[in-house]
Design a protein around this motif. Structure first.
Motif, PDB file in Angstrom:
ATOM      1  N   PRO A  39      15.172 -25.463   7.140  1.00 23.66           N
ATOM      2  CA  PRO A  39      15.195 -24.861   9.088  1.00 23.66           C
ATOM      3  C   PRO A  39      16.315 -24.157   9.375  1.00 23.66           C
ATOM      4  CG  PRO A  39      15.837 -27.425   8.092  1.00 23.66           C
ATOM      5  CD  PRO A  39      15.366 -27.147   7.687  1.00 23.66           C
ATOM      6  N   GLU A  40      17.277 -24.797   8.446  1.00 19.32           N
ATOM      7  CA  GLU A  40      18.992 -23.636   8.688  1.00 19.32           C
ATOM      8  C   GLU A  40      18.879 -22.026   8.553  1.00 19.32           C
ATOM      9  OE1 GLU A  40      22.318 -25.564   7.637  1.00 19.32           O
ATOM     10  OE2 GLU A  40      21.797 -27.258   9.092  1.00 19.32           O
ATOM     11  N   GLY A  41      17.215 -21.687   7.694  1.00 23.40           N
ATOM     12  CA  GLY A  41      17.355 -20.326   7.024  1.00 23.40           C
ATOM     13  C   GLY A  41      17.972 -20.221   5.841  1.00 23.40           C
ATOM     14  N   PRO A  42      17.762 -18.927   5.269  1.00 24.48           N
ATOM     15  CA  PRO A  42      17.259 -18.409   6.155  1.00 24.48           C
ATOM     16  C   PRO A  42      15.441 -18.131   5.740  1.00 24.48           C
ATOM     17  CG  PRO A  42      17.888 -17.461   4.094  1.00 24.48           C
ATOM     18  CD  PRO A  42      18.494 -18.462   3.717  1.00 24.48           C
ATOM     19  N   VAL A  43      14.894 -17.168   6.593  1.00 31.73           N
ATOM     20  CA  VAL A  43      13.503 -17.434   6.396  1.00 31.73           C
ATOM     21  C   VAL A  43      13.273 -17.001   5.470  1.00 31.73           C
ATOM     22  CG1 VAL A  43      13.191 -16.890   9.197  1.00 31.73           C
ATOM     23  CG2 VAL A  43      13.601 -14.992   7.615  1.00 31.73           C
ATOM     24  N   SER A  44      11.623 -17.049   5.321  1.00 28.56           N
ATOM     25  CA  SER A  44      11.063 -16.581   3.983  1.00 28.56           C
ATOM     26  C   SER A  44      11.156 -14.794   3.394  1.00 28.56           C
ATOM     27  CB  SER A  44       9.482 -17.410   4.070  1.00 28.56           C
ATOM     28  OG  SER A  44       9.475 -16.361   2.362  1.00 28.56           O
ATOM     29  N   SER A  45      10.692 -14.841   2.408  1.00 29.72           N
ATOM     30  CA  SER A  45      10.460 -12.889   2.067  1.00 29.72           C
ATOM     31  C   SER A  45       9.874 -12.713   1.139  1.00 29.72           C
ATOM     32  CB  SER A  45      12.404 -12.728   2.030  1.00 29.72           C
ATOM     33  OG  SER A  45      12.491 -12.907   0.509  1.00 29.72           O
ATOM     34  N   ALA A  46       9.151 -11.369   0.242  1.00 28.55           N
ATOM     35  CA  ALA A  46       8.158 -11.181  -1.032  1.00 28.55           C
ATOM     36  C   ALA A  46       9.389 -11.649  -1.825  1.00 28.55           C
ATOM     37  CB  ALA A  46       8.406  -9.921  -0.529  1.00 28.55           C
ATOM     38  N   ASP A  47      10.493 -11.785  -1.747  1.00 29.09           N
ATOM     39  CA  ASP A  47      10.904 -12.094  -3.529  1.00 29.09           C
ATOM     40  C   ASP A  47      11.111 -13.894  -3.417  1.00 29.09           C
ATOM     41  OD1 ASP A  47      12.198  -9.367  -4.177  1.00 29.09           O
ATOM     42  OD2 ASP A  47      13.233  -9.726  -2.638  1.00 29.09           O
ATOM     43  N   ALA A  48      11.319 -14.567  -1.966  1.00 28.01           N
ATOM     44  CA  ALA A  48      10.680 -15.528  -1.582  1.00 28.01           C
ATOM     45  C   ALA A  48       9.591 -15.900  -2.268  1.00 28.01           C
ATOM     46  CB  ALA A  48      11.595 -16.136  -0.530  1.00 28.01           C
ATOM     47  N   GLU A  49       8.514 -15.818  -1.861  1.00 28.79           N
ATOM     48  CA  GLU A  49       7.583 -16.010  -2.396  1.00 28.79           C
ATOM     49  C   GLU A  49       7.184 -15.494  -3.832  1.00 28.79           C
ATOM     50  OE1 GLU A  49       2.975 -15.008  -2.111  1.00 28.79           O
ATOM     51  OE2 GLU A  49       4.699 -13.931  -3.018  1.00 28.79           O
ATOM     52  N   ALA A  50       7.833 -14.701  -4.706  1.00 27.40           N
ATOM     53  CA  ALA A  50       7.282 -14.111  -5.857  1.00 27.40           C
ATOM     54  C   ALA A  50       7.982 -15.033  -6.901  1.00 27.40           C
ATOM     55  CB  ALA A  50       8.840 -12.907  -5.736  1.00 27.40           C
ATOM     56  N   SER A  51       9.826 -16.034  -5.964  1.00 25.23           N
ATOM     57  CA  SER A  51       9.928 -17.022  -7.289  1.00 25.23           C
ATOM     58  C   SER A  51       9.725 -18.295  -6.275  1.00 25.23           C
ATOM     59  CB  SER A  51      11.464 -17.257  -6.091  1.00 25.23           C
ATOM     60  OG  SER A  51      11.964 -15.816  -6.239  1.00 25.23           O
ATOM     61  N   TYR A  52       8.486 -18.716  -5.360  1.00 26.50           N
ATOM     62  CA  TYR A  52       7.660 -19.271  -5.654  1.00 26.50           C
ATOM     63  C   TYR A  52       7.115 -19.364  -6.221  1.00 26.50           C
ATOM     64  CZ  TYR A  52       4.333 -22.523  -3.063  1.00 26.50           C
ATOM     65  OH  TYR A  52       3.549 -23.117  -2.915  1.00 26.50           O
ATOM     66  N   VAL A  53       6.496 -18.520  -6.902  1.00 19.54           N
ATOM     67  CA  VAL A  53       5.483 -18.265  -7.442  1.00 19.54           C
ATOM     68  C   VAL A  53       5.487 -18.510  -8.800  1.00 19.54           C
ATOM     69  CG1 VAL A  53       3.178 -16.254  -8.354  1.00 19.54           C
ATOM     70  CG2 VAL A  53       3.475 -16.528  -6.530  1.00 19.54           C
ATOM     71  N   ALA A  54       6.397 -17.786  -8.996  1.00 18.45           N
ATOM     72  CA  ALA A  54       7.511 -17.958 -10.423  1.00 18.45           C
ATOM     73  C   ALA A  54       7.479 -19.559 -10.481  1.00 18.45           C
ATOM     74  CB  ALA A  54       8.609 -17.334 -10.754  1.00 18.45           C
ATOM     75  N   VAL A  55       8.054 -20.481 -10.361  1.00 19.19           N
ATOM     76  CA  VAL A  55       7.717 -21.611 -10.575  1.00 19.19           C
ATOM     77  C   VAL A  55       6.252 -22.153 -10.216  1.00 19.19           C
ATOM     78  CG1 VAL A  55       8.730 -24.287  -9.685  1.00 19.19           C
ATOM     79  CG2 VAL A  55      10.136 -21.750  -9.839  1.00 19.19           C
ATOM     80  N   LYS A  56       5.797 -22.115  -9.908  1.00 16.97           N
ATOM     81  CA  LYS A  56       4.407 -22.966 -10.028  1.00 16.97           C
ATOM     82  C   LYS A  56       3.730 -21.899 -11.110  1.00 16.97           C
ATOM     83  CE  LYS A  56       3.474 -24.763  -5.744  1.00 16.97           C
ATOM     84  NZ  LYS A  56       2.278 -25.273  -5.657  1.00 16.97           N
ATOM     85  N   LEU A  57       3.523 -21.600 -12.293  1.00 18.53           N
ATOM     86  CA  LEU A  57       3.268 -20.898 -12.742  1.00 18.53           C
ATOM     87  C   LEU A  57       3.986 -21.415 -13.956  1.00 18.53           C
ATOM     88  CD1 LEU A  57       2.330 -16.881 -11.143  1.00 18.53           C
ATOM     89  CD2 LEU A  57       0.842 -18.477 -12.037  1.00 18.53           C
ATOM     90  N   LEU A  58       5.052 -20.898 -14.421  1.00 17.68           N
ATOM     91  CA  LEU A  58       6.106 -21.583 -15.156  1.00 17.68           C
ATOM     92  C   LEU A  58       5.587 -23.013 -15.323  1.00 17.68           C
ATOM     93  CD1 LEU A  58       7.982 -22.897 -17.127  1.00 17.68           C
ATOM     94  CD2 LEU A  58       9.460 -22.271 -15.038  1.00 17.68           C
ATOM     95  N   ALA A  59       5.492 -23.862 -14.377  1.00 16.84           N
ATOM     96  CA  ALA A  59       4.666 -25.930 -14.288  1.00 16.84           C
ATOM     97  C   ALA A  59       3.522 -25.481 -14.974  1.00 16.84           C
ATOM     98  CB  ALA A  59       4.608 -26.329 -12.478  1.00 16.84           C
ATOM     99  N   SER A  60       2.755 -24.703 -14.346  1.00 12.76           N
ATOM    100  CA  SER A  60       1.804 -24.631 -14.128  1.00 12.76           C
ATOM    101  C   SER A  60       1.206 -24.508 -17.159  1.00 12.76           C
ATOM    102  CB  SER A  60       0.617 -23.691 -14.443  1.00 12.76           C
ATOM    103  OG  SER A  60       0.344 -23.631 -12.852  1.00 12.76           O
ATOM    104  N   ALA A  61       1.824 -23.756 -16.899  1.00 16.79           N
ATOM    105  CA  ALA A  61       2.204 -23.264 -18.291  1.00 16.79           C
ATOM    106  C   ALA A  61       2.575 -23.945 -19.110  1.00 16.79           C
ATOM    107  CB  ALA A  61       3.002 -21.816 -18.184  1.00 16.79           C
ATOM    108  N   LEU A  62       3.313 -25.153 -18.240  1.00 11.91           N
ATOM    109  CA  LEU A  62       4.426 -26.123 -19.152  1.00 11.91           C
ATOM    110  C   LEU A  62       3.505 -27.094 -18.793  1.00 11.91           C
ATOM    111  CD1 LEU A  62       8.079 -25.945 -16.918  1.00 11.91           C
ATOM    112  CD2 LEU A  62       7.407 -25.752 -19.901  1.00 11.91           C
ATOM    113  N   SER A  63       2.888 -27.447 -18.361  1.00 15.58           N
ATOM    114  CA  SER A  63       1.046 -28.920 -18.402  1.00 15.58           C
ATOM    115  C   SER A  63       0.449 -28.154 -19.333  1.00 15.58           C
ATOM    116  CB  SER A  63       1.063 -28.356 -16.777  1.00 15.58           C
ATOM    117  OG  SER A  63      -0.266 -29.915 -17.052  1.00 15.58           O
TER     118      SER A  63
END
Length: 386
Positions: free
Chosen positions: A275-299
């Motif tokens: 809630p205290e930010g900073p707000v989301s960005s394209a690079d925040a979304e890309a970081s989110y995507v990186a962890v999600k894809l990494l988790a799926s690949a690890l699984s």
């Protein structure tokens, strides 16, 4: 059956001249860790967070320390200079860097997975937009390192192929906020637009001072000499300030204003978590995507061995906030959806154009070389609003 547990490095400069974007990237990564740990019965990931403070030597030493401690995967880096600095460590210790930022391309490493935009997904769509809708006379500014050098080179070739020209290029050290001389040169040349590759505090100072200088001369800067970037994102708009925040063009694969169920869920979860930010960005979304894809690949892999996980990630598909994302098996860059946005006074971007579908990454511009633009098919961008 007990969950497999893996330690994952997270390396962003949350202090220093580009800390605003880096903190949003950390937030995006941590949100993905939290969601994955809450929803998976097979693996659990422990983020090990470090802050290089924007210092290249610290990037190198922290990467070495994390990899020598047994960590095999690190999500991190924002600048291309930091990425270039750490890749030899990943190659030496056989680890994997998950790089979640737009970049200049012309790189291939067996030890990197790229979830940010390649040049054909951000530079070339921007050139198409500017050359057809704004003008063909550009003035390029940038921070003095490889990102701006290479981005300006690609931009210059692509604009020339469309009958345009770059009037001049100027560079400032990262963090330098003395911009008056550059602005005087721009106003003297009166280009159709400025192509901006300044980052962090240098960029914020430039936007403010350029708007003020134009206003003092009776120039409607946003309308007469717009500034176009491949870096400008939502958490940076408040740093520019309310008097100069609107009317800036940005080429990106993600804006937080996107209207989709996946993005609405992402923004709601991000806002609750930070809630205290900073707000989301394209690079925040890309970081989110990186962890999600990494988790799926690890699984899927059942191990954190870098080669095995790298092979597994090319089988993954993700309904990301921006739309479908997948990793290209040939380049290990991501298929992403190009968009052009314009900043508005409330700190968001209105989306002007977007691709009809994800675009294949072309990091070496083999399929979409600016030198042969007239013979190439541009990304299929559709008008969202004019």
């Amino acid at each position: 059956m007990a969950r497999m547990r893996y330690r994952i490095g997270v390396m962003f400069s949350t202090t220093g001249s580009y800390s605003v974007v880096a903190r949003s990237m950390l937030n995006g990564a941590l949100l993905a860790f939290n969601e994955m740990n809450a929803g998976s019965d097979t693996i659990a990931l422990e983020p090990v967070v470090v802050d290089p403070t924007g210092d290249l030597a610290r990037y190198r030493s922290l990467s070495r320390d994390l990899l020598k401690s047994g960590i095999r995967h690190i999500v991190g880096c924002y600048t291309s200079s930091s990425r270039k600095e750490v890749i030899p460590c990943f190659e030496k210790f056989d680890g994997m860097l998950w790089y979640p930022s737009h970049y200049e391309g012309f790189e291939s490493s067996d030890n990197v997975v790229y979830t940010g935009a390649a040049p054909n997904q951000h530079v070339l769509p921007l050139v198409d937009y500017l050359a057809t809708r704004v003008g063909k006379r550009a003035f390029c500014v940038g921070s003095n390192y490889i990102w701006a050098w290479e981005n300006n080179r690609i931009f210059r070739e692509a604009l020339a192929a469309r009958g345009g020209t770059v009037l001049a290029e100027r560079y400032l050290s990262v963090g330098d906020t003395e911009v008056d001389q550059v602005i005087a040169a721009i106003i003297d040349q009166r280009p159709d637009f400025v192509f901006n590759n300044l980052i962090g505090t240098s960029a914020y100072a430039f936007f403010r001072a350029f708007r003020d200088a134009c206003r003092a001369r009776g120039i409607d800067q946003a309308a007469e000499i717009p500034v176009a970037s491949c870096t400008l994102s939502e958490p940076e708009l408040p740093e520019i300030g309310p008097d100069a925040v609107d009317g800036h063009l940005s080429s990106s694969v993600y804006f937080s204003s996107l209207n989709s169920p996946e993005n609405a869920a992402f923004i709601a979860a991000y806002t609750r978590s930070f809630p205290e930010g900073p707000v989301s960005s394209a690079d925040a979304e890309a970081s989110y995507v990186a962890v999600k894809l990494l988790a799926s690949a690890l699984s899927q892999a059942g191990t954190d061995d870098a080669r095995t996980v790298r092979a597994a990630v090319a089988d993954q598909r993700l309904r990301a906030p921006q739309g479908e994302v997948r990793i290209d098996r040939q380049t290990f860059h991501a298929w992403l959806t190009p968009r052009i946005g314009r900043s508005v006074a409330d700190g968001q971007f209105e989306v002007l154009l977007e691709s009809r579908e994800p675009i294949a990454p072309d990091p070496y511009l083999v399929q979409s070389s600016p030198r042969f633009a007239s013979a190439m098919r541009s990304p299929l961008l559709k008008v969202v609003q004019s």
